[in-house]
Design an enzyme around this catalytic site. Structure first.
Site, PDB file in Angstrom:
ATOM      1  N   CYS A 114       0.494  -1.420  -0.309  1.00 21.21           N
ATOM      2  CA  CYS A 114      -0.183  -0.167   0.113  1.00 21.21           C
ATOM      3  C   CYS A 114       0.425   1.394  -0.115  1.00 21.21           C
ATOM      4  CB  CYS A 114      -0.939  -0.168   0.982  1.00 21.21           C
ATOM      5  SG  CYS A 114      -1.750  -1.346   0.913  1.00 21.21           S
ATOM      6  N   HIS A 259      -3.857   6.929   1.300  1.00 20.46           N
ATOM      7  CA  HIS A 259      -4.228   5.813   0.453  1.00 20.46           C
ATOM      8  C   HIS A 259      -5.601   5.704   0.065  1.00 20.46           C
ATOM      9  CE1 HIS A 259      -3.932   2.112  -0.319  1.00 20.46           C
ATOM     10  NE2 HIS A 259      -3.425   1.735   0.764  1.00 20.46           N
ATOM     11  N   ASN A 289     -10.085  -0.451  -2.519  1.00 22.07           N
ATOM     12  CA  ASN A 289      -8.437  -0.518  -2.854  1.00 22.07           C
ATOM     13  C   ASN A 289      -8.005  -1.025  -3.270  1.00 22.07           C
ATOM     14  OD1 ASN A 289      -6.027  -0.923  -1.435  1.00 22.07           O
ATOM     15  ND2 ASN A 289      -7.137  -0.961   1.187  1.00 22.07           N
TER      16      ASN A 289
HETATM   17  O1  UT7 Z   1      -5.201  -1.339   2.130  1.00 23.09           O
HETATM   18  C1  UT7 Z   1      -3.705  -1.992   3.280  1.00 23.09           C
HETATM   19  C2  UT7 Z   1      -4.291  -2.036   4.284  1.00 23.09           C
HETATM   20  N1  UT7 Z   1      -5.578  -2.245   4.827  1.00 23.09           N
HETATM   21  C3  UT7 Z   1      -6.429  -1.711   5.720  1.00 23.09           C
HETATM   22  O2  UT7 Z   1      -5.959  -0.289   5.989  1.00 23.09           O
HETATM   23  C4  UT7 Z   1      -7.711  -2.113   5.914  1.00 23.09           C
HETATM   24  C5  UT7 Z   1      -7.925  -1.949   7.624  1.00 23.09           C
HETATM   25  N2  UT7 Z   1      -9.136  -2.168   7.769  1.00 23.09           N
HETATM   26  C6  UT7 Z   1     -10.548  -2.717   7.996  1.00 23.09           C
HETATM   27  O3  UT7 Z   1     -10.816  -1.132   6.456  1.00 23.09           O
HETATM   28  C7  UT7 Z   1     -11.435  -3.139   7.860  1.00 23.09           C
HETATM   29  O4  UT7 Z   1     -10.625  -3.697   9.540  1.00 23.09           O
HETATM   30  C8  UT7 Z   1     -12.223  -3.690   8.027  1.00 23.09           C
HETATM   31  C9  UT7 Z   1     -13.090  -3.233   7.195  1.00 23.09           C
HETATM   32  C10 UT7 Z   1     -11.558  -4.789   6.835  1.00 23.09           C
HETATM   33  C11 UT7 Z   1     -13.337  -4.756   8.040  1.00 23.09           C
HETATM   34  O5  UT7 Z   1     -13.695  -3.727   8.592  1.00 23.09           O
HETATM   35  P1  UT7 Z   1     -14.530  -4.015  10.489  1.00 23.09           P
HETATM   36  O6  UT7 Z   1     -15.117  -3.065  10.541  1.00 23.09           O
HETATM   37  O7  UT7 Z   1     -12.706  -3.979  11.339  1.00 23.09           O
HETATM   38  O8  UT7 Z   1     -15.071  -5.332  10.850  1.00 23.09           O
HETATM   39  P2  UT7 Z   1     -14.577  -6.366  11.455  1.00 23.09           P
HETATM   40  O9  UT7 Z   1     -13.524  -7.267  10.842  1.00 23.09           O
HETATM   41  O10 UT7 Z   1     -14.340  -6.064  13.131  1.00 23.09           O
HETATM   42  O11 UT7 Z   1     -15.258  -7.295  11.726  1.00 23.09           O
HETATM   43  C12 UT7 Z   1     -16.873  -6.986  12.796  1.00 23.09           C
HETATM   44  C13 UT7 Z   1     -18.775  -8.025  12.026  1.00 23.09           C
HETATM   45  C14 UT7 Z   1     -17.329  -9.490  12.588  1.00 23.09           C
HETATM   46  O12 UT7 Z   1     -19.120 -10.063  12.896  1.00 23.09           O
HETATM   47  P3  UT7 Z   1     -19.055 -10.184  14.780  1.00 23.09           P
HETATM   48  O13 UT7 Z   1     -17.876 -10.883  14.900  1.00 23.09           O
HETATM   49  O14 UT7 Z   1     -19.123  -8.972  14.991  1.00 23.09           O
HETATM   50  O15 UT7 Z   1     -20.110 -10.939  14.712  1.00 23.09           O
HETATM   51  C15 UT7 Z   1     -16.846 -10.300  11.003  1.00 23.09           C
HETATM   52  O16 UT7 Z   1     -17.704 -11.635  10.853  1.00 23.09           O
HETATM   53  O17 UT7 Z   1     -18.773  -7.769  10.375  1.00 23.09           O
HETATM   54  C16 UT7 Z   1     -18.504  -9.145  10.221  1.00 23.09           C
HETATM   55  N3  UT7 Z   1     -18.024  -8.739   8.665  1.00 23.09           N
HETATM   56  C17 UT7 Z   1     -19.068  -8.856   8.117  1.00 23.09           C
HETATM   57  N4  UT7 Z   1     -20.096  -8.544   8.135  1.00 23.09           N
HETATM   58  C18 UT7 Z   1     -20.547  -8.708   6.200  1.00 23.09           C
HETATM   59  C19 UT7 Z   1     -16.417  -8.972   8.347  1.00 23.09           C
HETATM   60  N5  UT7 Z   1     -16.508  -8.754   7.018  1.00 23.09           N
HETATM   61  C20 UT7 Z   1     -17.579  -8.265   6.256  1.00 23.09           C
HETATM   62  C21 UT7 Z   1     -18.504  -8.889   5.430  1.00 23.09           C
HETATM   63  N6  UT7 Z   1     -19.831  -8.418   5.487  1.00 23.09           N
HETATM   64  N7  UT7 Z   1     -17.446  -8.336   4.381  1.00 23.09           N
END
Ligand code: UT7
Length: 332
Positions: A114, A259, A289
């Site tokens: 990235c 980014h 992204n």
């Molecule tokens: O570019 C390189 C660097 N990358 C980044 O900077 C990415 C940084 N991270 C992020 O952008 C976020 O962490 C994500 C978008 C990847 C994930 O978002 P989040 O708000 O951190 O979600 P999470 O991983 O904490 O998941 C929350 C909930 C979970 O369910 P429970 O355990 O609360 O029941 C996940 O299983 O959302 C669930 N979940 C989804 N639900 C529907 C995870 N992905 C999805 C999805 N659709 N695609």
């Protein structure tokens, strides 16, 4: 000492639009979740047999050179940022070199994910500052969609990553007023496994095996939460470092191009820095992204939309796999 200046920017994104609705057919997700957590409404994915990292970077480079008023024959060096090159080897820089009437110039690949484009820009800047080269093509291009786990297990990362290419022509500047003022680069390898892809790996018995395929070693793996938490801290730090280095403050910035990792990260940084909406450029809503390609694509689109004018102070910042992060401050 010479200064380097961006003479022109270009980009290419694949034709194929993948909406959040399209993703709901592949995995257990919803449009609401994706929009709320990432800001993404749609992204572009490559078409196998049509788009390659090389073909996309060629199109982006042609646009950048046209806008810069520079021919391929005038380019002295290529710096190519990608973690998804068409071949395991050679790198993508040389694959681009044979696509256009470049001379037998050097071509260097940068694999910093990235933050790769800012690393590439920084390397190119040093070559120009020393007077070794006069015009350098700096590229960021990725095909991420072929390494995404589109099952429920991989849904948190497969909804954000996308494909595309951006390029800029960096040239020696005859003006004291404009050009790259600074670049700052950092890494912290202890977090390598928070965002990584194991295969193909050179240190196992074989580089490719059925077992590796079955285990999903070729998929990008990300601990989204950890990456997010570090990203918001490092973005702020590395931007502040750049401003301090140049004796500037956030009010001096005309356009911040972060980014495009997640709209929430960009909004957090914007709020913390107290920047107005028109001072931060985001296109993740429609581009997703694209790793090393986000910043040059955004720069090219911002310029097209008249959001970058001569004399503007731009700040670029990125954070990602490594962890590696970086910033650049430049006067257009
Ligand atoms: O570019 C390189 C660097 N990358 C980044 O900077 C990415 C940084 N991270 C992020 O952008 C976020 O962490 C994500 C978008 C990847 C994930 O978002 P989040 O708000 O951190 O979600 P999470 O991983 O904490 O998941 C929350 C909930 C979970 O369910 P429970 O355990 O609360 O029941 C996940 O299983 O959302 C669930 N979940 C989804 N639900 C529907 C995870 N992905 C999805 C999805 N659709 N695609």
């Amino acid at each position: 000492m010479y200064k380097s200046k961006i003479l022109g920017a270009g980009h290419y994104v694949p034709e194929k639009i993948v909406t959040n609705e399209d993703l709901t057919a592949m995995m257990n997700t919803t449009n609401e979740w994706i929009v709320e957590r990432t800001g993404i409404q749609e992204r572009r994915w490559y078409t196998p047999g049509k788009d390659t990292v090389t073909s996309m970077s060629k199109a982006a480079s042609e646009m950048a050179m046209k806008r810069a008023g520079v021919t391929p024959e005038e380019i002295d060096f290529i710096v190519f940022a990608t973690i998804t090159s068409d071949y395991f080897l050679p790198g993508n820089g040389v694959l681009l070199q044979r696509e256009l009437p470049f001379r037998e110039i050097g071509a260097l690949d940068i694999r910093n994910a990235c933050s790769g484009f800012i690393y590439a820009l920084s390397v190119a800047d040093q070559f120009i500052k020393t007077g070794m080269y006069k015009k350098i093509l700096v590229v960021g291009a990725e095909i991420q969609s072929s390494a995404l786990d589109k099952s429920d297990e991989g849904r948190s990362s497969s909804v954000i990553f996308a494909d595309g290419a951006g390029a800029v022509v960096l040239g020696a500047s005859d003006s004291e007023q404009s050009g790259i003022l600074s670049t700052h680069l950092h890494s912290q390898g202890q977090y390598a496994e928070e965002l990584y892809c194991i295969a193909p790996s050179s240190s196992g018995k074989v580089r490719v095996s059925q077992e590796m395929i079955d285990r999903g070693d070729f998929f990008l793996k990300m601990n989204g939460n950890a990456v997010f938490k570090h990203a918001v801290v490092r973005f702020m730090e590395v931007i502040q470092e750049a401003l301090d280095h140049n004796g500037l403050s956030s009010e001096d910035i005309d356009l911040l191009i972060p980014h495009q990792a997640n709209l929430r990260i960009s909004q957090y940084v914007q709020k913390k820095m107290g920047l107005a909406d028109e001072k931060v450029f985001n296109n993740i809503m429609t581009r997703g992204n694209t790793t090393a390609a986000t910043i040059p694509i955004a720069m090219s689109e911002a310029w097209e939309q008249g959001k970058i004018k001569d004399g503007d102070l731009l700040c670029l910042a990125a954070f990602g796999s490594g962890f590696a992060w970086a910033s650049a401050v430049l006067r257009w």
